[in-house]
Scaffold this motif. Structure first.
Motif, PDB file in Angstrom:
ATOM      1  N   LYS A   1     -12.012   5.600  -2.185  1.00 20.12           N
ATOM      2  CA  LYS A   1     -11.637   4.352  -1.250  1.00 20.12           C
ATOM      3  C   LYS A   1     -11.892   3.056  -2.328  1.00 20.12           C
ATOM      4  CE  LYS A   1     -16.696   3.973  -0.301  1.00 20.12           C
ATOM      5  NZ  LYS A   1     -17.771   3.837   0.778  1.00 20.12           N
TER       6      LYS A   1
ATOM      7  N   ASN B   1       0.640  -1.227   0.003  1.00 18.92           N
ATOM      8  CA  ASN B   1      -0.101  -0.121  -0.039  1.00 18.92           C
ATOM      9  C   ASN B   1       0.870   1.296  -0.110  1.00 18.92           C
ATOM     10  OD1 ASN B   1       0.831   0.056   2.641  1.00 18.92           O
ATOM     11  ND2 ASN B   1      -1.018  -0.083   3.571  1.00 18.92           N
TER      12      ASN B   1
ATOM     13  N   SER C   1      -5.366  -0.433  -6.406  1.00 23.47           N
ATOM     14  CA  SER C   1      -6.591  -0.317  -5.707  1.00 23.47           C
ATOM     15  C   SER C   1      -6.048  -0.473  -4.105  1.00 23.47           C
ATOM     16  CB  SER C   1      -7.531  -1.360  -5.757  1.00 23.47           C
ATOM     17  OG  SER C   1      -6.990  -2.686  -5.652  1.00 23.47           O
ATOM     18  N   ASP C   2      -4.982  -1.231  -3.636  1.00 25.93           N
ATOM     19  CA  ASP C   2      -4.635  -1.137  -2.411  1.00 25.93           C
ATOM     20  C   ASP C   2      -3.645  -0.021  -1.913  1.00 25.93           C
ATOM     21  OD1 ASP C   2      -4.672  -3.009  -0.019  1.00 25.93           O
ATOM     22  OD2 ASP C   2      -2.611  -3.753  -0.267  1.00 25.93           O
ATOM     23  N   LEU C   3      -3.500   0.979  -2.656  1.00 24.35           N
ATOM     24  CA  LEU C   3      -2.478   2.047  -2.088  1.00 24.35           C
ATOM     25  C   LEU C   3      -3.097   2.771  -0.843  1.00 24.35           C
ATOM     26  CD1 LEU C   3      -1.687   4.140  -5.285  1.00 24.35           C
ATOM     27  CD2 LEU C   3      -0.177   2.482  -4.101  1.00 24.35           C
TER      28      LEU C   3
ATOM     29  N   SER D   1     -10.289  -7.161  -6.686  1.00 24.21           N
ATOM     30  CA  SER D   1      -9.782  -5.931  -7.500  1.00 24.21           C
ATOM     31  C   SER D   1      -9.360  -6.115  -9.160  1.00 24.21           C
ATOM     32  CB  SER D   1      -8.532  -5.132  -6.980  1.00 24.21           C
ATOM     33  OG  SER D   1      -8.894  -5.023  -5.388  1.00 24.21           O
TER      34      SER D   1
ATOM     35  N   TRP E   1     -10.730   3.311  -5.748  1.00 23.31           N
ATOM     36  CA  TRP E   1      -9.986   3.580  -6.972  1.00 23.31           C
ATOM     37  C   TRP E   1      -8.255   4.139  -6.731  1.00 23.31           C
ATOM     38  CZ3 TRP E   1     -11.042   8.367 -10.133  1.00 23.31           C
ATOM     39  CH2 TRP E   1      -9.999   8.619 -11.185  1.00 23.31           C
ATOM     40  N   GLY E   2      -7.515   3.248  -7.281  1.00 21.54           N
ATOM     41  CA  GLY E   2      -5.985   3.699  -7.007  1.00 21.54           C
ATOM     42  C   GLY E   2      -5.465   4.084  -8.409  1.00 21.54           C
TER      43      GLY E   2
ATOM     44  N   ASN F   1      -4.411   5.095   2.105  1.00 22.87           N
ATOM     45  CA  ASN F   1      -5.533   6.258   2.161  1.00 22.87           C
ATOM     46  C   ASN F   1      -4.941   7.476   1.985  1.00 22.87           C
ATOM     47  OD1 ASN F   1      -7.377   4.271   2.509  1.00 22.87           O
ATOM     48  ND2 ASN F   1      -7.516   4.734   4.686  1.00 22.87           N
TER      49      ASN F   1
ATOM     50  N   ARG G   1      -4.206   7.008  -4.217  1.00 24.57           N
ATOM     51  CA  ARG G   1      -5.416   6.653  -4.095  1.00 24.57           C
ATOM     52  C   ARG G   1      -6.501   7.434  -4.033  1.00 24.57           C
ATOM     53  NH1 ARG G   1      -7.631   2.393   0.708  1.00 24.57           N
ATOM     54  NH2 ARG G   1      -9.689   1.948  -0.080  1.00 24.57           N
TER      55      ARG G   1
ATOM     56  N   LYS H   1     -11.286  -1.564  -6.728  1.00 25.80           N
ATOM     57  CA  LYS H   1     -11.681  -2.508  -5.695  1.00 25.80           C
ATOM     58  C   LYS H   1     -13.091  -2.764  -6.008  1.00 25.80           C
ATOM     59  CE  LYS H   1      -9.795  -2.782  -1.906  1.00 25.80           C
ATOM     60  NZ  LYS H   1      -9.215  -2.549  -0.546  1.00 25.80           N
TER      61      LYS H   1
END
Length: 413
Positions: A114, A55, A67-69, A171, A116-117, A71, A111, A165
């Motif tokens: 919540k 992340n 998608s896991d980046l 994802s 979309w990265g 917040n 990111r 996500k």
């Protein structure tokens, strides 16, 4: 090609023991050597990362991982690679080596929401650099005359990648790239006494859009263990080209100058699968398999064919974590990996292979938001059954700057 690839490989000679760019006789084919490196923190794990998620790093091994980046985190990464290659084989001058260092990648990642990265950046897609001398038959006679072949250039990849996500565990991602670059190829045919020559230079400008897709599915197994499965796919793509062919004599007088537009090279369907097994977010075991369907393109020449390529790789990573305000924080990471690559090039019924090992280590600065990752690679390309054997060592250094971006008070889950 108009000449025997096997012959020119065997007679490959480097013009100097030090080169500004790493020379590879195998890069004479097509658009050159297609990159297998992503120039990111997976380098220490043999670029294994179809199922890998992190992340605080921008990863293009699988666009779904974006998608896991973390917040509201804004990431800037810059990577450079150095490499030393030693050549051996029939008629290769003993001690022939080449060296290179270049900045290869620049990436921005965020990111956005919540679910979309996203990332934009540039990195190499392929490189071509070769120089060798040979002999060719004068058409219609038994006379041989000397000829030299030189080439350089490559294709760059300007990308816009997005990971979404779909559910808590699933994802998907898409990477839209614009491939653009040029190749310069010069053939020089000399008279038998080398007093006169004809110089043919082809400048080939290539470009087109290129799409690759990915998905990852995360499976919590227990409180300590979790598994992630990943897959990638890229569809067959034709690179558009404009070619300028200029022919001059030894006095510099132009004999011919033509410009042509046509498809020059086709990239085949590509696919990959991977798995990542992680314990307590600190110990990860990874494995990848990648396949490219070159045989379906039916490309061949004198003594060479393009065949299906396969790449197998595995890696392990240990991360030292500490808690900061209740959130796990990585202090450093240690990595190791290995790979075996069956390339798309077959010479004299012998497929050119590439194998090696990698090591890596990354550190987060305590005084700033900078982090550093260094990976080392040691490998062998070719074998005693191929005309040229390349023994190489290299390193990749990645700098990463992280900061939080403003979202008008909004916080993502």
């Amino acid at each position: 090609m108009r000449y025997s690839l096997l012959t020119v490989m065997v007679l490959f000679l480097s013009s100097a023991t030090f080169c500004q760019n790493v020379t590879s006789p195998y890069s004479i084919i097509g658009i050159g050597d297609i990159e297998t490196s992503y120039f990111n923190r997976t380098g220490g794990m043999a670029n294994t990362g179809i199922a890998y998620r992190n992340n605080t790093s921008v990863l293009l091994n699988n666009p779904a991982s974006l998608s896991d980046l973390q917040n509201q985190l804004f990431i800037v990464e810059l990577s450079g690679r150095g490499k030393v290659v030693s050549y051996s084989g029939q008629d290769v001058t003993p001690g022939t080596t080449s060296k290179d260092f270049a900045i290869d990648r620049f990436s921005l990642g965020i990111r956005a929401t919540k679910w979309w990265g996203s990332s934009v950046g540039v990195l190499p897609f392929s490189t071509s650099n070769y120089s060798f001398n040979s002999n060719t038959n004068l058409q219609g006679t038994n006379t041989t005359i000397p000829v030299s072949y030189d080439g350089n250039g490559g294709i760059n990849r300007f990308y816009f990648a997005n990971g979404f996500k779909i559910t808590k565990n699933l994802s998907v991602g898409v990477n839209t790239s614009f491939l653009s670059g040029s190749l310069t190829q010069t053939d020089t045919i000399f008279s038998s006494d080398q007093a006169n020559g004809i110089f043919t230079t082809r400048d080939i400008y290539l470009r087109n859009l290129y799409f690759d897709y990915g998905l990852q599915y995360h499976i919590p197994v227990s409180k300590k263990w979790d598994v992630t499965l990943g897959a990638t796919y890229a569809i067959q793509t034709d690179l558009r080209a404009t070619t300028t062919a200029l022919v001059k004599d030894q006095n510099g007088d132009t004999l011919s100058n033509q410009t042509l537009s046509d498809n020059y090279f086709t990239l085949p369907n590509s696919s990959g699968v991977g798995i990542a097994i992680t314990k307590n977010q600190s110990l990860s075991f990874l494995a990848d398999y990648r396949h490219q369907d070159w045989s379906s393109l039916h490309i061949s020449g004198l003594n060479y064919n393009l065949v299906n390529s396969n790449r197998y790789s595995a890696g392990v990573e240990f991360s030292k974590l500490k808690q900061y305000l209740g959130v796990p924080y990585e202090v450093y990471n240690l990595q190791a990996g290995a790979y075996y690559d069956e390339s798309y090039l077959e010479i004299g019924n012998q497929q050119v292979t590439d194998m090696g090992i990698t090591f890596g280590a990354g550190f987060n600065s305590r005084r700033s938001t900078l982090s550093y990752h260094l990976s080392a690679q040691f490998g062998v390309r070719g074998s005693r059954y191929t005309p040229i054997k390349e023994t190489y060592a290299g390193f990749t250094l990645t700098f990463s700057y992280k900061d939080f971006w403003y979202t008008k008070g909004k916080k993502f889950d």
